[in-house]
Each structure stands twice: as structure tokens, then as C-alpha cells.
Design a protein around this motif. Structure first.
Motif, PDB file in Angstrom:
ATOM      1  N   PHE A  90       0.823  -1.202   0.000  1.00  0.00           N
ATOM      2  CA  PHE A  90       0.000   0.000   0.000  1.00  0.00           C
ATOM      3  C   PHE A  90       0.865   1.263   0.000  1.00  0.00           C
ATOM      4  CE2 PHE A  90      -1.825   3.242   2.854  1.00  0.00           C
ATOM      5  CZ  PHE A  90      -2.941   3.614   2.127  1.00  0.00           C
TER       6      PHE A  90
ATOM      7  N   ASN B 245       1.417   4.035  -3.179  1.00  0.00           N
ATOM      8  CA  ASN B 245       1.078   5.445  -2.999  1.00  0.00           C
ATOM      9  C   ASN B 245       2.291   6.357  -3.114  1.00  0.00           C
ATOM     10  OD1 ASN B 245      -1.867   5.836  -2.420  1.00  0.00           O
ATOM     11  ND2 ASN B 245      -1.369   4.126  -1.081  1.00  0.00           N
TER      12      ASN B 245
ATOM     13  N   MET C  77       3.197   6.679  -6.689  1.00  0.00           N
ATOM     14  CA  MET C  77       2.282   7.555  -7.421  1.00  0.00           C
ATOM     15  C   MET C  77       2.592   9.022  -7.127  1.00  0.00           C
ATOM     16  SD  MET C  77      -1.690   6.717  -7.629  1.00  0.00           S
ATOM     17  CE  MET C  77      -2.160   7.650  -6.198  1.00  0.00           C
ATOM     18  N   MET C  78       2.901   9.284  -5.866  1.00  0.00           N
ATOM     19  CA  MET C  78       3.140  10.668  -5.491  1.00  0.00           C
ATOM     20  C   MET C  78       4.514  11.152  -5.925  1.00  0.00           C
ATOM     21  SD  MET C  78       1.268  11.118  -1.951  1.00  0.00           S
ATOM     22  CE  MET C  78       0.358   9.668  -1.678  1.00  0.00           C
TER      23      MET C  78
ATOM     24  N   ILE D 195       2.750  22.326  -3.334  1.00  0.00           N
ATOM     25  CA  ILE D 195       2.229  20.983  -3.618  1.00  0.00           C
ATOM     26  C   ILE D 195       3.362  19.984  -3.551  1.00  0.00           C
ATOM     27  CG2 ILE D 195       1.259  19.511  -5.428  1.00  0.00           C
ATOM     28  CD1 ILE D 195      -0.520  21.744  -6.198  1.00  0.00           C
TER      29      ILE D 195
ATOM     30  N   THR E  44       4.054  19.322   0.000  1.00  0.00           N
ATOM     31  CA  THR E  44       3.028  18.465   0.612  1.00  0.00           C
ATOM     32  C   THR E  44       3.247  17.015   0.213  1.00  0.00           C
ATOM     33  OG1 THR E  44       1.560  20.310   0.132  1.00  0.00           O
ATOM     34  CG2 THR E  44       0.550  18.322   1.046  1.00  0.00           C
ATOM     35  N   LEU E  45       3.485  16.798  -1.075  1.00  0.00           N
ATOM     36  CA  LEU E  45       3.703  15.432  -1.557  1.00  0.00           C
ATOM     37  C   LEU E  45       4.876  14.781  -0.836  1.00  0.00           C
ATOM     38  CD1 LEU E  45       3.123  15.780  -5.418  1.00  0.00           C
ATOM     39  CD2 LEU E  45       1.656  14.638  -3.756  1.00  0.00           C
TER      40      LEU E  45
ATOM     41  N   ILE F 172       3.924  13.729   2.641  1.00  0.00           N
ATOM     42  CA  ILE F 172       3.072  12.534   2.657  1.00  0.00           C
ATOM     43  C   ILE F 172       3.939  11.290   2.390  1.00  0.00           C
ATOM     44  CG2 ILE F 172       1.138  11.337   1.556  1.00  0.00           C
ATOM     45  CD1 ILE F 172      -0.086  14.071   0.984  1.00  0.00           C
TER      46      ILE F 172
ATOM     47  N   PHE G 220       4.341   8.019   4.725  1.00  0.00           N
ATOM     48  CA  PHE G 220       4.085   6.639   4.298  1.00  0.00           C
ATOM     49  C   PHE G 220       5.287   5.726   4.506  1.00  0.00           C
ATOM     50  CE2 PHE G 220       0.396   7.918   1.526  1.00  0.00           C
ATOM     51  CZ  PHE G 220      -0.498   7.116   2.197  1.00  0.00           C
TER      52      PHE G 220
ATOM     53  N   MET H 246      -4.896  24.838  -7.458  1.00  0.00           N
ATOM     54  CA  MET H 246      -3.944  23.991  -6.749  1.00  0.00           C
ATOM     55  C   MET H 246      -4.631  23.180  -5.676  1.00  0.00           C
ATOM     56  SD  MET H 246      -2.040  24.992  -3.416  1.00  0.00           S
ATOM     57  CE  MET H 246      -3.058  24.491  -2.280  1.00  0.00           C
TER      58      MET H 246
ATOM     59  N   ILE I 257      -6.059  19.753  -6.332  1.00  0.00           N
ATOM     60  CA  ILE I 257      -5.156  18.595  -6.356  1.00  0.00           C
ATOM     61  C   ILE I 257      -5.044  17.995  -4.957  1.00  0.00           C
ATOM     62  CG2 ILE I 257      -2.752  17.889  -6.728  1.00  0.00           C
ATOM     63  CD1 ILE I 257      -2.644  19.902  -8.985  1.00  0.00           C
ATOM     64  N   ILE I 258      -4.916  18.902  -3.985  1.00  0.00           N
ATOM     65  CA  ILE I 258      -4.811  18.415  -2.600  1.00  0.00           C
ATOM     66  C   ILE I 258      -6.072  17.644  -2.215  1.00  0.00           C
ATOM     67  CG2 ILE I 258      -4.517  19.100  -0.187  1.00  0.00           C
ATOM     68  CD1 ILE I 258      -2.018  19.667  -1.766  1.00  0.00           C
TER      69      ILE I 258
ATOM     70  N   LEU J 275      -6.075  14.387  -3.819  1.00  0.00           N
ATOM     71  CA  LEU J 275      -5.073  13.554  -3.159  1.00  0.00           C
ATOM     72  C   LEU J 275      -5.647  12.922  -1.896  1.00  0.00           C
ATOM     73  CD1 LEU J 275      -2.073  12.995  -3.677  1.00  0.00           C
ATOM     74  CD2 LEU J 275      -1.566  14.728  -1.977  1.00  0.00           C
TER      75      LEU J 275
ATOM     76  N   LEU K  28      -6.333   8.983  -1.254  1.00  0.00           N
ATOM     77  CA  LEU K  28      -5.721   8.292  -0.116  1.00  0.00           C
ATOM     78  C   LEU K  28      -6.784   7.632   0.742  1.00  0.00           C
ATOM     79  CD1 LEU K  28      -2.825  10.619   1.059  1.00  0.00           C
ATOM     80  CD2 LEU K  28      -2.710   8.455  -0.163  1.00  0.00           C
TER      81      LEU K  28
ATOM     82  N   ALA L 182      -7.860   4.482  -1.077  1.00  0.00           N
ATOM     83  CA  ALA L 182      -6.816   3.472  -0.965  1.00  0.00           C
ATOM     84  C   ALA L 182      -6.742   2.923   0.458  1.00  0.00           C
ATOM     85  CB  ALA L 182      -5.468   4.060  -1.374  1.00  0.00           C
TER      86      ALA L 182
ATOM     87  N   LEU M 297      -6.997  -0.875   1.982  1.00  0.00           N
ATOM     88  CA  LEU M 297      -6.002  -1.456   2.887  1.00  0.00           C
ATOM     89  C   LEU M 297      -6.695  -1.997   4.139  1.00  0.00           C
ATOM     90  CD1 LEU M 297      -2.996  -1.934   3.660  1.00  0.00           C
ATOM     91  CD2 LEU M 297      -3.098   0.254   4.854  1.00  0.00           C
TER      92      LEU M 297
END
Lengths: 809, 52
Positions: free
Chosen positions: A184, A188, A191-192, A208, A211-212, A215, A219, B1, B4-5, B8, B12, B15, B19
């Protein structure tokens, strides 16, 4: 003489051949009364759909269970050990039913409440061959539930072993969780990371992007701390034992990858390699799961406790008290019924004992014992009820002592698998490259580039490709072998098999088929009537040779025998139709035959004239000659048997003069022989045996293979279990295991190619996360595909079954 | 913008749901026995047809 082969009838219940049509009900034929009885019970309870799901799904009922066998289940202290949960109304219990074999069984066992109204519900776990039953303790009891199961042919296996280790088999769910979470997170994170790789700078807004990255960090933390923990734990264990295993460099690489990525992300110097890290952890865990998959219904760790009954009847002041075995004391008087195992050494005090020690010593013919003689634990009573005075506790009997010997306790030494050895060199070489590259950049004065190089080289240097090659190859080999009914205890066994150069076989039950003897007749032709009379006389005797001949004669109707006499250890005699029949050993019958006296022969004399002899020849397993032909060309072969040397010449003929043939070997002797081969001749020994008498040898040998007539049956502790039907394929299995090492090496060399490409960038300090992110999955998938393809190909070439065969489940 | 968040977070959550479902299945023992449930489902018919 026998039923016409064109008219073979099979039992409606179990599918075995019926001798005649004497046992019938509703135009259905049964082989024995037991099978008919089961049909009646099912019919009464409207459960005949059992027969519609599969053809002849039942279990043969020829061996009857004595009525109060389960009386011990009324004992509360035994009950408590078996029961999982109990309150005023309900009791929960799980039974192991090795007889379970088809969907009919599943259906019947889940409808058991129709037969025993006290059962609230029952649920089958087919793969574990277990049934979980909830019953109402006010309307039925544990004993009654067990008796119901036994009645319909599913006698639960209740052993001392189960009592001792009340813990349920721990499942490896933890690994599955780990793989799930790693997968999982990997998906992710991957992808990010895409925007970072594929979108030019400036297109994605800075916040952005930030932020990515955060995250991604979030993970990867569970991946590092939870999913990858076993690499760190194993690495630490290895270092503590001063042994550099493959986990050490892997753990180092994971730690460095994570550290460097965190530094890059928080210092805004780059995106890090966290996607590669998550991916590699995911693939490595996947490989390990495939490799360590366990066979739920097969146990490799059985000791004598699994073979012993759970309780015996103790006679105290004329009362019969069922007593748990662990409560049995010296001086107790115990009852042993026909076909039951003697649990403790004792002196025979009542009854006639015919003890079959084949399990303990390998002797194929039972010994008769008279009152006052000692009977050792592990022997099986073959002739009716006897009483024994216990002289030693269960834990101190001869058999148990044997088990507790040092050799049995022996811990396997830390296996220096070639994978760990290669990984060590691999790591050393890569560390060398890292040092040289770092020294070069240091010399040039490029400090950032130096650190860059060191870390990236170490990331690339992770021998994860090697781990992947090994685990995926082993996993697939284990899978294919298990499809061919050769079950290995552990993936390391594959490598041990590749090293063997000596094979040692047990005879009785391993080379020969248990309970299956070939009977041949030599002498004057017998008339049908004479055959009938011989059968009549034989049917009075309980001796296994008599039974073997009777089975061959296949005669049911018998004539009356007068003045029947048994001469223990010699033979039997009696008068039938005014003729005197004498059947037995050579010297008993007093025959002047020129026929050789080898093997087990039973001579027949009618009215003092020698008529002929039945020769009992042990039936060697199917394909025995071919197998030995192949094996003796490659390995030294030995046979160690507890039995007499009647078969010596025949074995010599097949195995050649180089083979060691040892007879009259006690379990100790077998063990010592293996140790002798290992220590003096420095051989790597594969021992192939079956009974408890081989247990010591199986355990000491480098690879111990237990041959089992039925893989759910009980085999002693060993490294591998071989289904008896596949015995003749043993050479193929060994060859296949050997191909495993080649496959691992080939796929590893292939993966090194990716490492070299990675290193090329790493030493220049230009290993971008994008390159890492492409190389990592590419090399992983290449390895998975190569190992899978090559192991399937090798299996196909050797001639092993690779397709999933549903029918044998 | 911001869209997108939001996307996202949405992806998640989906997903994460899968899980969670997976872990739940493992915990529930769905992978412990692959044979029984597959055959059990066929037995309902038998029970009804034989009961006359």
C-alpha cells in the motif's frame, strides 16, 4: 478362487472392492458392516446427499473402534485440556480429523447437528483438516460428540502432543499484514513521486511539491519501522552471533536510504529514494512469504507423544478407570486392547500378547510374549485384550529415553547458506568501490559529492537482488515439490539436499510397502476345496502371516475346524473334513522339501504329506528398481534395517556390491551409523525412513525424509515428508532441488547487471531518484520472472507435475 | 492547486479503505482456508433438493 475381475464391485460407501454381494442394503453393496452402518446412520438422518456430492466418499470402516474407547473423555481434567471455551450451556472445541478428504466430508461434518442434536454448529477448516464444534453441554457431552464423529468414520486424532502444546498453531498473519502495508505504501509513494520525475521544474507549485514529499515521508515511516523490522532484527541477531548474514547489508542499505532521503527532503535538496525503499521492502517481504509458506495440515515436529494414546484404562480395585497418560504411575495395572499401542514399559500379567514392534525396531513380524515378560512402549498389541503392570513411567520408558538422547536434542548449527556467503563478498566488494569512489572525490575536494557517492553506492549495494532470487526460487521450488507430494519443512532443506552424497534407506515400510506383502505359492496344485480348508484353518489364527495368506486366498465361506491347536511361534493344526491340516514354519511342519528356507515361508501339510509352501515376499515399492538404478550411479547407497536379513540377496542384486546392507539394527545403531558416515567418512547423508525406529537417524542426518503412506498420517520428526506414492520419483526431486542453486545463481548474475548500471551512476554521484526508481522495479521484476520461468522449466524438463491438481487436495 | 490536494486526500481515503478491508479479511481468517467456503456455497442447493 477369487471373484471374477470383470465383476468387481466397489463399496457404495468407501469405494473399496467388495469381495461379494453379501452385504447389501437398498440395492447398494458394501464392503463391510461398518460401511453399511454409516450408510444407515446417514440414511436415517436424511444425509444421503453425502453420496451425491462425490462418488464413494466414505472412509473404510473395516477397522472397528471399540465402544468405550473414548471413556476417558468423561474425565474433567482431560476435557479441560481439549476444550477451548465452556460455560453453563455451550462448549467450544476443535478436533483434528485427518480423514477429511473431499467436499462430501465438508458437507457431512457441517451437517453433523442432524445426527447429534446436541451439536449447535460445526465449521470445517479444510486446509487444516479441523472441525470447530459448538455443542450444548446439557444435551450432549464431549465424549458423545467424539463418538458421533467416530461413528460416521471421522475419528478425531487426540494425542498427548495436542494436550502438551495447547497453543494453536501460530499463523503467519503478521507477515501478510506487513506485505499489505508495504504494498500500500509503495504504491502510494510511487504515485506521489510521479510529478517529481515527469514534470519539469516550476510546473508543479512548490507547496504541492512539499506536501507530496511530506506525505511520502509519512508513508515510508511505517514501512521502515513496521514492515522492514525483521531485516533489522535478523541482522542484529546475526551480528550478536558474529555471523554476517544477508540481512545485515540489507538493513544497512534500508537505513541509509531512509536517512539520506529524509535529509534531502527536509533540506530541499532532492526528492529522496523513498519510493525505491518501499518497493524493495515490499518485494523482499513478498519473496519471504512465498518461501516460508507452511503446509498447515502437515506437521514436521512430531515426537513419540503424537503416536501414543491419550489415556488408558487402569484397573484399580476391580474397577476400570480411564486415566490420562501423564497420570499413569509405576505399579498401575493397565488394559491394552487389540491394535493399540503400549504406552509404557510393562510386564504382561494377563492375556496373550502378540506385539508388533515394527514401529520401534523395524521388525516386520510380531513377537509373541508370555505372561511375566516385559513389553516395551511403542509396541502394538495384535491379539486381543491384555493387561500390563507398568514398571516405568511413560517419560522413562525405553522409547522415550531414546527420544531424549542428545542426538535428538541436537540443535541445527547456524546454516552458512551460500546465499549469506555470496552476500558477504558482494557487500565487501561494494564497500570497496564506495571507499575508492569516496577517496577519489575527497582527493578532488568535492565533499558533497563524496557523501553523495558513499550513500548512493551503499543504496545500490544492497544485496536485495540476491535475497529476491533466493526467496522466489525457493518459494517456487517448494510449491512445485509439494504439488508432487514431496513436502519440505523449510527452504534451507533445498540447499541441504544439493549437498548430499550418501543415501541411507530403511527397509520395512520405506523400501517395502507396509501391510502389503506378496504371497506366492510353490508346490502341488491345490483344489478349490483344499484352498477353502486352508483358509478355514488360517482364519482361526491371528498371526500376520496367516492374515496375509488369507487375504491372498480371498475366501469368505469357511468350513468347521476341529481340534484346532496353536503352537506359538511355530504354526497351527486342526482337523477339517476328516483330514489333518498342519500349517506353519519349516521345522514345525517337518517337511523334506528342497525349497530354500529364505524369506518368510509358510508350509502346508495335509495328512502328514507336504503339499507346498506359501512364500511371503515383501513388496518393494513401485519403481524401486528403476530408482535404485539411477541413484546408485550418483550416490553411495546403504540400507539399514531392523528386520532380519532374509532380503539381503535380493537387495544386493539390485543395489550392487558397493552398497552397505545392515540388518538387525536397533534405532540406536541406525543413529550411530549415520553419525559414523558423517564424522568419519565426512558424508552428507540423506536418510529415508518411516517409523519411530528411524526417528534418531532422520534427525541426525543432514536431510531426513519420512516416507508416509498418507501425508496426513503420522511420521516422525524430519526435514521432509515424501508421499509413498511418489517414492519412485525421489531421484527427480533431488535433481530438481539441485537445479535450484543454479537458478538462484543465474538470476543473481542477471541482477548484478542492474547493480552495475546503478553503480555506474552512483560512483559519479549522479544516481538520480528517477534512475533508482526505474532500476529497482525492473531488477525485481526481472528476477521474479526469471526465477519463476526457470524453475517451471526445470520442473518440466525433469518431469515433475507443475499444474495445480485439484483432485489431491 | 487546492483541488489537487483534495483529490489527493480523496484518493488516499479510498486506498486506505482498501487497505483496511484487506487487513480485516486477513484478521477474519478469509485466507486461512480457501477450500471450504468455495465448496460450501454449492451445498445450499443440495440441502434444499434432498429435503422433500
Amino acid at each position: 478362487m477369487s471373484v471374477d475381475s470383470n465383476l468387481k464391485l466397489s463399496c457404495y460407501h468407501c469405494g473399496e472392492d467388495c469381495k461379494d454381494t453379501s452385504i447389501q442394503l437398498q440395492d447398494k453393496t458394501f464392503c463391510c458392516d461398518g460401511c453399511k452402518l454409516v450408510f444407515e446412520i446417514l440414511n436415517e438422518n436424511e444425509l444421503c446427499a453425502f453420496y451425491d456430492i462425490n462418488k464413494n466418499p466414505g472412509i473404510s470402516q473395516k477397522i472397528k473402534v471399540r465402544p468405550d474407547k473414548f471413556a476417558f473423555l468423561d474425565d474433567t481434567s482431560i476435557q479441560q485440556k481439549l476444550i477451548q471455551f465452556s460455560d453453563e450451556t455451550q462448549t467450544h472445541v476443535t478436533f483434528y480429523l485427518p480423514q477429511m478428504h473431499c467436499s462430501s466430508c465438508l458437507w457431512l461434518l457441517e451437517n453433523i447437528y442432524k445426527i447429534n442434536k446436541g451439536v449447535v454448529s460445526s465449521k470445517v477448516n479444510f486446509e487444516n483438516k479441523e472441525v470447530f464444534i459448538i455443542f450444548n453441554n446439557n444435551t450432549t457431552s464431549l465424549r458423545k460428540v467424539v463418538e458421533t464423529l467416530t461413528q460416521i468414520g471421522y475419528e478425531p486424532h487426540i494425542s498427548l502432543h495436542a494436550l502438551d502444546t495447547s497453543t494453536v498453531k501460530k499463523s503467519d498473519n503478521k507477515r501478510i499484514y506487513k506485505v499489505g502495508i508495504a504494498g500500500f505504501c509503495f504504491a502510494n509513494v510511487m504515485m506521489m513521486s510521479f510529478p517529481e520525475y515527469f514534470v519539469a521544474d516550476g510546473v508543479v507549485e512548490a507547496n504541492i511539491r512539499a506536501t507530496l514529499s511530506y506525505i511520502i515521508v509519512a508513508f515510508s515511516i511505517p514501512v521502515l519501522l513496521y514492515c522492514a523490522d525483521e531485516f533489522f532484527i535478523l541482522a542484529w541477531k546475526g551480528i550478536k552471533h558474529k555471523f554476517l548474514n544477508i540481512d545485515a547489508p540489507i538493513a544497512l542499505a534500508i537505513a541509509i536510504t531512509f536517512g539520506r532521503s529524509i535529509y534531502e527532503i527536509f533540506s530541499h535538496t532532492g526528492p529522496g529514494y523513498l519510493d525505491s525503499m518501499c518497493g524493495i521492502v515490499f518485494f523482499m517481504l513478498l519473496g519471504r512469504i512465498l518461501q516460508d509458506r507452511t503446509y498447515q495440515s502437515i506437521s514436521f515436529d512430531r515426537d513419540y507423544k503424537s503416536f501414543f494414546p491419550i489415556a488408558v484404562n487402569v484397573i484399580k480395585e476391580d474397577k476400570i478407570i480411564p486415566t490420562a497418560l501423564y497420570q499413569l504411575k509405576k505399579g498401575d495395572l493397565i488394559q491394552i486392547y487389540n491394535n493399540e499401542l503400549v504406552p509404557a514399559d510393562g510386564i504382561l500379567s494377563k492375556g496373550k500378547a502378540q506385539i508388533d514392534y515394527s514401529f520401534v525396531s523395524g521388525e516386520s513380524i510380531p513377537v509373541s510374549k508370555d505372561i511375566g515378560e516385559i513389553i516395551y512402549a511403542g509396541g502394538k498389541q495384535m491379539a486381543g485384550l491384555i493387561e500390563l503392570l507398568v514398571v516405568k513411567d511413560v517419560s522413562q520408558s525405553y522409547l522415550t529415553n531414546l527420544w531424549n538422547k542428545d542426538a535428538f536434542q541436537q540443535k541445527e548449527d547456524s546454516n552458512a547458506s551460500f546465499i549469506h556467503v555470496i552476500s558477504k563478498y558482494f557487500t565487501v566488494i561494494v564497500l570497496g568501490i564506495a571507499t575508492i569512489a569516496a577517496a577519489y572525490w575527497l582527493y578532488k575536494g568535492q565533499y558533497t559529492l563524496m557523501w553523495n557517492t558513499i550513500t548512493t553506492v551503499l543504496i545500490v549495494a544492497c544485496p536485495c537482488a540476491l535475497l529476491l532470487s533466493a526467496t522466489f526460487t525457493n518459494g517456487n521450488i517448494l510449491r512445485i515439490l509439494s504439488k508432487n507430494k514431496f513436502y519440505l519443512r523449510h527452504p534451507d532443506v533445498i540447499e541441504n539436499i544439493t549437498k548430499i552424497n550418501q543415501l541411507v534407506f530403511d527397509k520395512t515400510g520405506t523400501l517395502t510397502q507396509q501391510n502389503k506383502t506378496k504371497v506366492s505359492y510353490n508346490g502341488q496344485a491345490l483344489s478349490a476345496n483344499e484352498q477353502k480348508n486352508i483358509a478355514s484353518l488360517l482364519s482361526q489364527s491371528t498371526h500376520p502371516l496367516s492374515k496375509a495368506i488369507l487375504e491372498e486366498l480371498q475366501i469368505n465361506k469357511i468350513s468347521e475346524v476341529q481340534n484346532f491347536k496353536v503352537h506359538v511361534g511355530k504354526g497351527i493344526e486342526g482337523w477339517i473334513e476328516d483330514k489333518h491340516y498342519k500349517i506353519g514354519a519349516y521345522d514345525f511342519v517337518y517337511a523334506s522339501s528342497e525349497l530354500s528356507n529364505t524369506g518368510s515361508a509358510v508350509h502346508i501339510m495335509i495328512d502328514n504329506i507336504w503339499i507346498g509352501q506359501y512364500k511371503i515376499i515383501h513388496n518393494y515399492r513401485y519403481g524401486f528398481n528403476r530408482l535404485m538404478e539411477v541413484l546408485k550411479a550418483q550416490y553411495s547407497i546403504a540400507v539399514v534395517s531392523g528386520d532380519n536379513d532374509a532380503e539381503k540377496n535380493k537387495l544386493k542384486e539390485i543395489l550392487g556390491n558397493d552398497a552397505d546392507l545392515l540388518f538387525y539394527q536397533k534405532p540406536d545403531d541406525k543413529l550411530n551409523y549415520i553419525q559414523h558416515l558423517q564424522n568419519i567418512q565426512h558424508k552428507n547423508v540423506m536418510m529415508i525412513g518411516d517409523g519411530l525406529n528411524d526417528a534418531g537417524a532422520l534427525k541426525t542426518s543432514n536431510v531426513g525424509v519420512a516416507v508416509s503412506e498418507n501425508s496426513n498420517n503420522f511420521s516422525p520428526a524430519c526435514d521432509a515428508i515424501l508421499d509413498a506414492s511418489q517414492f519412485s520419483n525421489l531421484d527427480k526431486f533431488i535433481a530438481y532441488a539441485k537445479s535450484g542453486k543454479k537458478i538462484i545463481l543465474i538470476s543473481f548474475v542477471l541482477s548484478i547487471f542492474y547493480n552495475v548500471v546503478g553503480l555506474f551512476f552512483a560512483v559519479q554521484g549522479t544516481l538520480s531518484p528517477l534512475i533508482a526508481a526505474i532500476l529497482m522495479p525492473c531488477s525485481s521484476i526481472t528476477i521474479i520472472l526469471t526465477t519463476y520461468g526457470m524453475s517451471e522449466w526445470a520442473a518440466w524438463k525433469i518431469g515433475l507435475e507443475t499444474k495445480y491438481d485439484k483432485s489431491h487436495v | 492547486m487546492s483541488v489537487i490536494i483534495i483529490m489527493l486526500i480523496g484518493s488516499l481515503l479510498v486506498a486506505g479503505g482498501f487497505l483496511f478491508a484487506f487487513l480485516w479479511c486477513v484478521k477474519d481468517g478469509q485466507y486461512d482456508d480457501a477450500y471450504s467456503p468455495a465448496h460450501r456455497i454449492l451445498f445450499d442447493d443440495i440441502n434444499t433438493t434432498t429435503k422433500k
